[in-house]
Design an enzyme around this catalytic site. Sequence first.
Site, short mmCIF file in Angstrom:
data_model
loop_
_atom_site.label_atom_id
_atom_site.label_comp_id
_atom_site.label_asym_id
_atom_site.label_seq_id
_atom_site.Cartn_x
_atom_site.Cartn_y
_atom_site.Cartn_z
N VAL A 84 0.84 -1.21 0.00
CA VAL A 84 0.00 0.00 0.00
C VAL A 84 0.87 1.26 0.00
O VAL A 84 0.64 2.19 -0.79
CB VAL A 84 -0.96 0.00 1.22
N ALA A 98 9.59 6.15 6.13
CA ALA A 98 10.29 5.22 7.04
C ALA A 98 10.12 3.80 6.50
O ALA A 98 9.01 3.37 6.20
CB ALA A 98 9.71 5.33 8.44
N LYS A 157 -6.35 -1.93 10.52
CA LYS A 157 -7.57 -2.37 11.23
C LYS A 157 -7.24 -3.14 12.49
O LYS A 157 -7.99 -3.09 13.47
CB LYS A 157 -8.47 -3.21 10.33
N VAL A 208 -11.06 -0.76 6.45
CA VAL A 208 -12.18 -1.69 6.23
C VAL A 208 -12.59 -1.66 4.76
O VAL A 208 -12.93 -0.61 4.21
CB VAL A 208 -13.41 -1.34 7.11
N GLY A 246 -10.94 -1.96 1.99
CA GLY A 246 -10.03 -1.30 1.05
C GLY A 246 -10.59 -0.02 0.47
O GLY A 246 -10.90 0.93 1.19
N ILE A 278 -13.40 0.73 -0.80
CA ILE A 278 -14.84 1.03 -0.70
C ILE A 278 -15.08 2.09 0.38
O ILE A 278 -14.67 1.91 1.52
CB ILE A 278 -15.66 -0.23 -0.32
N GLY A 314 -0.76 -9.19 -3.53
CA GLY A 314 -0.71 -8.11 -2.52
C GLY A 314 -1.96 -7.97 -1.70
O GLY A 314 -2.18 -6.95 -1.05
N GLU A 359 -2.41 -10.30 4.30
CA GLU A 359 -1.65 -9.64 5.37
C GLU A 359 -0.24 -10.23 5.41
O GLU A 359 0.01 -11.32 4.87
CB GLU A 359 -2.33 -9.89 6.72
N LYS A 410 -12.23 -5.91 11.23
CA LYS A 410 -13.09 -5.01 10.43
C LYS A 410 -14.52 -5.03 10.95
O LYS A 410 -15.19 -3.98 10.99
CB LYS A 410 -13.03 -5.43 8.97
#
Length: 430
Positions: free
Chosen positions: A16, A45, A107, A134, A136, A138, A189, A192, A207
């Site tokens: 991300v 970082a 989350k 929660v 992604g 949306i 991707g 987790e 979530k």
Amino acid sequence: MSDKTLKVALLGAGSVGSQVVRLLSEQADDLAARVGARVELAGVAVRNLDSKRDVEIPEHLLTTDADALVAREDVDVVIELIGGIEPARTLILSALKNGASVVTANKALVAADGPALFAAAAEAGRDLYYEAAVAGAIPILRPLRESLAGDRVTRVLGIVNGTTNFILDQMDTHGADFADALAEAQELGYAEADPTADVEGHDAAAKAAILASLAFHTRVNAEDVHCEGITKVTAFDASAAAAMGSVVKLLAIAELSDEQVSVRVHPAMIPLKHPLASVRGAYNAVFVESEAAGQLMFYGPGAGGAPTASAVLGDLVTVLRNRLSGTTGVGESAYADRAVRPMSETVTRYHVAIDVEDRAGVLAAVAQAFADNGVSIKIVRQEGRGDDAQLVVVSHQATDGQLSATVERLRGMDNVRDVTSVMRVEGEAE
Ligand SMILES: NC(=O)c1ccc[n+]([C@@H]2O[C@H](COP(=O)([O-])OP(=O)(O)OC[C@H]3O[C@@H](n4cnc5c(N)ncnc54)[C@H](O)[C@@H]3O)[C@@H](O)[C@H]2O)c1
Ligand SMILES: N[C@@H](CCO)C(=O)O
Ligand code: NA
């Protein structure tokens, strides 16, 4: 446009984070016009300066010292995309204390320790936004927090984990092997860092806790959520669902009844005609039922670097606009302080498949096991198999405690050879 340049510190440049860097650079002019000031990366970082990344990050921006980055006085917003509880928690708290607003997709952290983070943001007079946490891309948290703030939400039913939906979909439509489907989700991707969080349902449970807190204006944390993942879902469960005109999905369900909330994550059969049945691949969907609006459905990409970065950037623009105008957005709304109903008292329905001896009285004994636990039967189907028979029983609604006690009783019966599938049934009229 203001002459001021607003500075953003990014923590983490993985799936991300790297897409956030790309969008900040590619859309710099549009972002400046929308915010009303230029937006500049103050630093990024990372854990390892030499890691191969999806996007190129100017070397002078990279640092392994996240603590020093969040302590910088010129940083207006910190974007946390490291994930996990620590050091993310400490970094977010020190960012707020140092006067920065925070955007996160974390989350796990918000579900574990949200109230402490919201309190720190309120005390600092800064924003803490987490739309990406929660489902992604949306937009679902802001609609619950703002657009539906005048309505009474009674139920949220969602597919909120892309990895498990991708795996179940691959198993269902291509007969894929669990491990291969998981490896592909990791490659894309969606998963987790530790995919156990996905397949055991913990990611969806986090979530669900966040959704329930916002929907019902109360505090629900991850530990309040009854959680079962997809590791025990078998090819037989999938074919049993298909035989019922249904499909198996991992659902997150938050309900309000008698002023109590119940929040759970588990696999369930839903009918093919239900809108959630057509949610494929890593897509997510959240179905919201409220008193005045009725049924609302939010649908879109629930995972993946770029879609998640879209939600992060949306929050960033809002938070930066607030910075420029010296305000903050809506904080935590937990005035209702509702009790959490235990799973055993939550009302649901079961689909049970059992192998039994094909002889007189067996069906009656099975029916008696349901009756003795106060569970009414909706459908019974029997198929002969030589000396054995397969019985499929679908119950009417009962509490999960009554239903699970019935299954325990079936497992102990002499003429029941095996309980081959137990699956809750959702999304269907009684
Ligand atoms: N990938 C998705 O589809 C998705 C969707 C929604 C939310 N999220 C959330 O977004 C966050 C990031 O997820 P991701 O998929 O990008 O994970 P990722 O594992 O790809 O990236 C995390 C990065 O943080 C780095 N990191 C770890 N500890 C660090 C530290 N102390 N200092 C600096 N960097 C550190 C890691 O090296 C890694 O590059 C997580 O909270 C995740 O739950 C991810
Ligand atoms: N691992 C998560 C990322 C999105 O939160 C998923 O698969 O849905
Ligand atoms: Na979202």
